[in-house]
Design an enzyme around this catalytic site. Sequence first.
Site, PDB file in Angstrom:
ATOM      1  CE  LYS A   1      65.294  53.185  15.502  1.00  0.00           C
ATOM      2  NZ  LYS A   1      65.338  52.483  16.834  1.00  0.00           N
TER       3      LYS A   1
HETATM    4  C1  E4P Z   1      62.667  51.173  18.578  1.00  0.00           C
HETATM    5  O1  E4P Z   1      62.973  51.656  17.408  1.00  0.00           O
HETATM    6  C2  E4P Z   1      62.614  52.228  19.592  1.00  0.00           C
HETATM    7  O2  E4P Z   1      63.795  52.791  19.917  1.00  0.00           O
HETATM    8  C3  E4P Z   1      61.944  51.541  20.665  1.00  0.00           C
HETATM    9  O3  E4P Z   1      60.811  51.055  20.156  1.00  0.00           O
HETATM   10  C4  E4P Z   1      61.746  52.409  21.897  1.00  0.00           C
HETATM   11  O4  E4P Z   1      60.783  51.878  23.009  1.00  0.00           O
HETATM   12  P1  E4P Z   1      60.858  52.607  24.530  1.00  0.00           P
HETATM   13  O5  E4P Z   1      59.899  53.835  24.243  1.00  0.00           O
HETATM   14  O6  E4P Z   1      60.087  51.250  25.309  1.00  0.00           O
HETATM   15  O7  E4P Z   1      62.099  52.830  24.858  1.00  0.00           O
END
Ligand code: E4P
Length: 216
Positions: free
Chosen positions: A83
């Site tokens: 990522k």
């Molecule tokens: C996943 O890839 C993201 O980092 C995650 O869904 C972020 O979620 P949040 O906004 O609830 O922290």
Amino acid sequence: MKFFIDTADINEIREAASWGLVDGVTTNPSLIAKTRRPYADVLREICATVDGPVSAEVVATEAAAMLEEGERLARLHPNIVVKCPLIIEGLKAARALSNRGIKVNVTLVFSPLQGLAAAKCGATYLSPFVGRLDDTGHDGIAMVEQLVRILRNYGYPTQVLVASIRTPTHLLRAAEMGAHVATIPFGVMRQILHHPLTDSGLEKFLADWRATKQKI
Ligand code: E4P
């Protein structure tokens, strides 16, 4: 639609996987930090539990260092997807990692044009953050719709991975629009399986069956 689970908690991952619903996992530095365990150990354990893509995020903010971290993460397991945040340096790293055959999930996408840029850089996935956009008074799901349309217009192979899902309605709307993947927190995954009419319907079936005093 593929369902990924959005957690680094191995117990949640094991439980949801036992329901047959987990096609992959997404983590981020905040989720890993919550486990209070070493990053690599958590990721290796997740990869041993789920046979599907596991997103692991870089924490450097300069392209060369991101590339180095990304390569290190990718060496942990063949299912690791690196990522990279949607900053210019992140896009440079995303392009370099993709060129080396490493799958990339471009994260922290908050606009359709950011998403288009991620697709152009060879990302396998791009992650629009629906809930966090809603928090600012914007419409996160509308952005997902735009992203899906844009990728279809040009035939990009990049998949829209809907992230920051907070409610079953987010998931429903994303599925209606044809988003490729949703990454779902454990609580929301459990919520979508429950319906009061299912529970009361089953209760009545079982009561009627018990009254017959038969066995199958
Ligand atoms: C996943 O890839 C993201 O980092 C995650 O869904 C972020 O979620 P949040 O906004 O609830 O922290």
